[in-house]
Design an enzyme around this catalytic site. Sequence first.
Site, PDB file in Angstrom:
ATOM      1  N   LYS A  22       0.894  -1.109   0.081  1.00  0.00           N
ATOM      2  CA  LYS A  22       0.007   0.144  -0.308  1.00  0.00           C
ATOM      3  C   LYS A  22       0.865   1.102   0.087  1.00  0.00           C
ATOM      4  O   LYS A  22       0.749   2.288  -0.829  1.00  0.00           O
ATOM      5  CB  LYS A  22      -0.929   0.030   1.318  1.00  0.00           C
ATOM      6  CG  LYS A  22      -1.678   1.245   1.372  1.00  0.00           C
ATOM      7  CD  LYS A  22      -2.292   1.352   2.794  1.00  0.00           C
ATOM      8  CE  LYS A  22      -1.922   1.701   4.181  1.00  0.00           C
ATOM      9  NZ  LYS A  22      -1.601   3.024   4.554  1.00  0.00           N
ATOM     10  N   ASN A  23       1.924   1.407   0.844  1.00  0.00           N
ATOM     11  CA  ASN A  23       2.571   2.459   0.915  1.00  0.00           C
ATOM     12  C   ASN A  23       3.843   2.996   0.040  1.00  0.00           C
ATOM     13  O   ASN A  23       4.587   3.698   0.131  1.00  0.00           O
ATOM     14  CB  ASN A  23       3.214   2.503   2.509  1.00  0.00           C
ATOM     15  CG  ASN A  23       2.137   2.752   3.597  1.00  0.00           C
ATOM     16  OD1 ASN A  23       1.137   3.011   3.316  1.00  0.00           O
ATOM     17  ND2 ASN A  23       2.340   2.562   4.701  1.00  0.00           N
ATOM     18  N   ARG A  91      -5.161  10.322   4.542  1.00  0.00           N
ATOM     19  CA  ARG A  91      -4.085  11.500   5.008  1.00  0.00           C
ATOM     20  C   ARG A  91      -2.973  11.492   3.744  1.00  0.00           C
ATOM     21  O   ARG A  91      -2.524  12.454   3.377  1.00  0.00           O
ATOM     22  CB  ARG A  91      -3.489  11.165   6.403  1.00  0.00           C
ATOM     23  CG  ARG A  91      -4.365  11.379   7.353  1.00  0.00           C
ATOM     24  CD  ARG A  91      -3.242  11.420   8.503  1.00  0.00           C
ATOM     25  NE  ARG A  91      -2.508  12.446   8.306  1.00  0.00           N
ATOM     26  CZ  ARG A  91      -1.408  12.453   7.760  1.00  0.00           C
ATOM     27  NH1 ARG A  91      -0.823  11.383   7.075  1.00  0.00           N
ATOM     28  NH2 ARG A  91      -0.538  13.607   7.698  1.00  0.00           N
ATOM     29  N   CYS A 115      -5.560  12.062  12.692  1.00  0.00           N
ATOM     30  CA  CYS A 115      -6.438  10.881  12.510  1.00  0.00           C
ATOM     31  C   CYS A 115      -6.205  10.015  14.055  1.00  0.00           C
ATOM     32  O   CYS A 115      -5.718  10.748  14.865  1.00  0.00           O
ATOM     33  CB  CYS A 115      -5.592   9.779  11.532  1.00  0.00           C
ATOM     34  SG  CYS A 115      -4.150   9.379  11.963  1.00  0.00           S
ATOM     35  N   ARG A 120      -0.746  14.570  12.910  1.00  0.00           N
ATOM     36  CA  ARG A 120      -0.140  14.266  11.471  1.00  0.00           C
ATOM     37  C   ARG A 120      -0.085  15.620  10.811  1.00  0.00           C
ATOM     38  O   ARG A 120      -0.566  15.593   9.769  1.00  0.00           O
ATOM     39  CB  ARG A 120      -1.050  13.231  10.732  1.00  0.00           C
ATOM     40  CG  ARG A 120      -1.410  12.027  11.435  1.00  0.00           C
ATOM     41  CD  ARG A 120      -0.449  10.884  11.788  1.00  0.00           C
ATOM     42  NE  ARG A 120      -0.027  10.373  10.486  1.00  0.00           N
ATOM     43  CZ  ARG A 120      -0.548   9.427   9.909  1.00  0.00           C
ATOM     44  NH1 ARG A 120      -1.521   8.746  10.465  1.00  0.00           N
ATOM     45  NH2 ARG A 120       0.001   8.951   8.804  1.00  0.00           N
ATOM     46  N   ASP A 303       4.411   0.823  12.131  1.00  0.00           N
ATOM     47  CA  ASP A 303       3.249  -0.085  11.565  1.00  0.00           C
ATOM     48  C   ASP A 303       3.116  -1.410  12.151  1.00  0.00           C
ATOM     49  O   ASP A 303       2.235  -2.216  11.882  1.00  0.00           O
ATOM     50  CB  ASP A 303       3.199  -0.111   9.881  1.00  0.00           C
ATOM     51  CG  ASP A 303       3.138   1.413   9.708  1.00  0.00           C
ATOM     52  OD1 ASP A 303       3.230   1.814   8.208  1.00  0.00           O
ATOM     53  OD2 ASP A 303       2.738   2.164  10.374  1.00  0.00           O
ATOM     54  N   ILE A 325       7.243   7.110  17.365  1.00  0.00           N
ATOM     55  CA  ILE A 325       6.966   7.821  16.096  1.00  0.00           C
ATOM     56  C   ILE A 325       5.732   8.780  16.149  1.00  0.00           C
ATOM     57  O   ILE A 325       5.471   9.960  15.979  1.00  0.00           O
ATOM     58  CB  ILE A 325       6.782   6.965  14.811  1.00  0.00           C
ATOM     59  CG1 ILE A 325       7.900   6.098  14.757  1.00  0.00           C
ATOM     60  CG2 ILE A 325       6.591   7.486  13.690  1.00  0.00           C
ATOM     61  CD1 ILE A 325       9.365   6.675  14.520  1.00  0.00           C
ATOM     62  N   ARG A 395      -8.662  -0.610   4.317  1.00  0.00           N
ATOM     63  CA  ARG A 395      -7.861   0.186   3.857  1.00  0.00           C
ATOM     64  C   ARG A 395      -6.403  -0.156   3.383  1.00  0.00           C
ATOM     65  O   ARG A 395      -5.904   0.190   2.472  1.00  0.00           O
ATOM     66  CB  ARG A 395      -7.609   1.546   4.667  1.00  0.00           C
ATOM     67  CG  ARG A 395      -8.725   2.380   5.020  1.00  0.00           C
ATOM     68  CD  ARG A 395      -8.491   3.718   5.882  1.00  0.00           C
ATOM     69  NE  ARG A 395      -7.321   4.364   5.194  1.00  0.00           N
ATOM     70  CZ  ARG A 395      -6.776   5.442   5.880  1.00  0.00           C
ATOM     71  NH1 ARG A 395      -7.062   5.763   6.960  1.00  0.00           N
ATOM     72  NH2 ARG A 395      -5.860   5.577   5.083  1.00  0.00           N
TER      73      ARG A 395
HETATM   74  C1  EPZ Z   1       3.950   7.182   6.627  1.00  0.00           C
HETATM   75  O1  EPZ Z   1       3.109   8.138   7.158  1.00  0.00           O
HETATM   76  C2  EPZ Z   1       3.190   5.932   6.428  1.00  0.00           C
HETATM   77  N1  EPZ Z   1       1.999   6.190   5.647  1.00  0.00           N
HETATM   78  C3  EPZ Z   1       2.485   5.287   7.785  1.00  0.00           C
HETATM   79  O2  EPZ Z   1       1.843   4.122   7.537  1.00  0.00           O
HETATM   80  C4  EPZ Z   1       3.571   4.886   8.649  1.00  0.00           C
HETATM   81  O3  EPZ Z   1       3.052   4.499   9.991  1.00  0.00           O
HETATM   82  C5  EPZ Z   1       4.653   6.372   8.770  1.00  0.00           C
HETATM   83  O4  EPZ Z   1       4.922   6.682   7.458  1.00  0.00           O
HETATM   84  C6  EPZ Z   1       5.783   6.079   9.599  1.00  0.00           C
HETATM   85  O5  EPZ Z   1       6.550   5.022   9.104  1.00  0.00           O
HETATM   86  C7  EPZ Z   1       2.206   6.221   4.171  1.00  0.00           C
HETATM   87  O6  EPZ Z   1       3.342   5.973   3.648  1.00  0.00           O
HETATM   88  C8  EPZ Z   1       0.895   6.516   3.195  1.00  0.00           C
HETATM   89  P1  EPZ Z   1       5.861  10.600   8.643  1.00  0.00           P
HETATM   90  P2  EPZ Z   1       3.613   9.566   7.106  1.00  0.00           P
HETATM   91  O7  EPZ Z   1       5.595  11.638   7.831  1.00  0.00           O
HETATM   92  O8  EPZ Z   1       4.316   9.701   6.058  1.00  0.00           O
HETATM   93  C9  EPZ Z   1       5.722  13.967  12.274  1.00  0.00           C
HETATM   94  C10 EPZ Z   1      -0.071   2.758   7.776  1.00  0.00           C
HETATM   95  O9  EPZ Z   1      -0.276   2.092   8.805  1.00  0.00           O
HETATM   96  N2  EPZ Z   1       5.644  15.029  11.292  1.00  0.00           N
HETATM   97  O10 EPZ Z   1       6.948   9.670   8.454  1.00  0.00           O
HETATM   98  O11 EPZ Z   1       2.184  10.535   7.577  1.00  0.00           O
HETATM   99  C11 EPZ Z   1       4.525  12.999  12.308  1.00  0.00           C
HETATM  100  O12 EPZ Z   1       3.552  13.615  13.158  1.00  0.00           O
HETATM  101  C12 EPZ Z   1       0.464   4.117   7.866  1.00  0.00           C
HETATM  102  O13 EPZ Z   1      -0.055   2.231   6.627  1.00  0.00           O
HETATM  103  C13 EPZ Z   1       5.562  16.109  11.529  1.00  0.00           C
HETATM  104  O14 EPZ Z   1       5.922  16.631  12.635  1.00  0.00           O
HETATM  105  O15 EPZ Z   1       4.402   9.588   8.631  1.00  0.00           O
HETATM  106  C14 EPZ Z   1       5.058  11.847  13.042  1.00  0.00           C
HETATM  107  O16 EPZ Z   1       5.048  12.173  14.468  1.00  0.00           O
HETATM  108  C15 EPZ Z   1      -0.023   4.785   9.158  1.00  0.00           C
HETATM  109  N3  EPZ Z   1       5.708  17.042  10.475  1.00  0.00           N
HETATM  110  C16 EPZ Z   1       6.393  11.575  12.435  1.00  0.00           C
HETATM  111  O17 EPZ Z   1       7.057  12.945  11.942  1.00  0.00           O
HETATM  112  C17 EPZ Z   1       5.476  16.610   9.011  1.00  0.00           C
HETATM  113  O18 EPZ Z   1       5.588  17.506   7.923  1.00  0.00           O
HETATM  114  C18 EPZ Z   1       6.491  10.578  11.170  1.00  0.00           C
HETATM  115  O19 EPZ Z   1       5.517  11.070  10.216  1.00  0.00           O
HETATM  116  C19 EPZ Z   1       5.531  15.224   8.642  1.00  0.00           C
HETATM  117  C20 EPZ Z   1       5.659  14.288   9.789  1.00  0.00           C
END
Ligand code: EPZ
Length: 418
Positions: A22-23, A91, A115, A120, A303, A325, A395
């Site tokens: 998916k990702n 998202r 979420c 996020r 995850d 995370i 999803r």
């Molecule tokens: C990706 O989400 C994945 N989704 C998530 O999978 C996964 O849990 C996550 O990466 C961490 O590995 C997809 O790839 C579609 P991040 P993402 O930006 O990119 C903070 C699933 O179950 N942050 O790496 O949204 C954020 O709040 C999903 O398949 C900021 O502060 O995660 C988090 O605490 C759930 N500002 C941390 O960084 C930003 O601009 C990591 O988030 C961006 C992120």
Amino acid sequence: MQKIVIEGGHKLKGEVKISGAKNAALPCLFASLLTDQVCEFRNIPRLRDINTTLQLLAEFGVSHQVGRRMSINPVSVKHVRASYELVKTMRASVLALGPLLARTGRAEVSLPGGCAIGARPINLHLEALKKMGASIEIKEGYVLAKAKKLHGAKINFDDVTVTGTENIMMAAALANGETVLENAAREPEIVDLANCLRSAGVEIEGDGSATIHIQGRKNLGGITHEIIPDRIEMGTFMIAAAMTGSDFVISGGRMDHIEALVGKLDEVGVELIEVEKGIRVKAPKAIRYTDMSTAPYPGFATDFQAQFMALMTLASGSSVIVENIFENRFMHVAELNRMGANIKVEGNSAFVTGVKKLSGAPVMASDLRASAALVLAGLAADGITEIHRIYHLDRGYDRIEHKLRKLGARIKRTKVKF
Ligand code: EPZ
């Protein structure tokens, strides 16, 4: 509304094939916005989030054909607005931002909002796009982005962000000059997006490491790409084997994508044996306990946290699970405790004391991976478990109850009668 009903306590056997990731599929499909040539994808999984992405692409005026391969025809992008109605259901729609801006010079993407697992924010995405010459305004809950022509920049992310890295990789593909990403995410899905962009002619180096170099081009050819297998689905099935005392084969996955999980499964006594068809997973007689804390790749993936916690509820001792995370990724704890688990949460740590058995109960899914953890607990528990709000599960897992039934699980999906 539907629910999943599981009669637990049955061992699983046979073979299960892992679907596309998916990702990886989500960013790769959005990357098709970068070119006006037809793009062809193989191994796209059948998921709600994929359907949402295709709906979003259709909103932009981009059509698709589904067959053994999925083809996307981005010959003209007529609209640049990703509506709140769709973005609030996924998202990852934020991944439209970089490609739309790079291709058309404009993008109007609803702020994704939070979420179940956290706020996020997307500040890191927006700061990076500004460094590349975009003007960004937030108005009525939408990100309004404009850029006559993006230019390459040196971007050092304060935090590792997966979709942030992906958004900027895509924006950089059509920017003037070179973009260098420091403190970039290193997930296998990042490397898969890089390979997808390479197939369209983009020059990229360093993907999979913390520093990525992207040479922008005036325009791109069509993408031809096969999506990598879903490492999270693979790990989820491995934990299913461990929790149900089973021994079965998982085909189509990649062990090198889940080394941190493999290390932890080894610590708790799960046997993983490479066989001709894939990986044979053999549950231990008793599940040993171990501590775990999540980290960006190649660390233990967040995850997998909910699913691994479900496993530790049946361990022969106590374990500490730390979520580093996301700020609220313990929504599964209350539901697992209702099934007889013994978990206490303090801040971002969960203290799990293993119990002999879980017992079936009606439970509520709250987010994608929490719902997977509840399925695993239901498979292992004595009695009947009913999981409500399973749209979360749909999803990110491609026909999971069909795959589990083929392995011998007593699991079915039914309508919820009010
Ligand atoms: C990706 O989400 C994945 N989704 C998530 O999978 C996964 O849990 C996550 O990466 C961490 O590995 C997809 O790839 C579609 P991040 P993402 O930006 O990119 C903070 C699933 O179950 N942050 O790496 O949204 C954020 O709040 C999903 O398949 C900021 O502060 O995660 C988090 O605490 C759930 N500002 C941390 O960084 C930003 O601009 C990591 O988030 C961006 C992120």
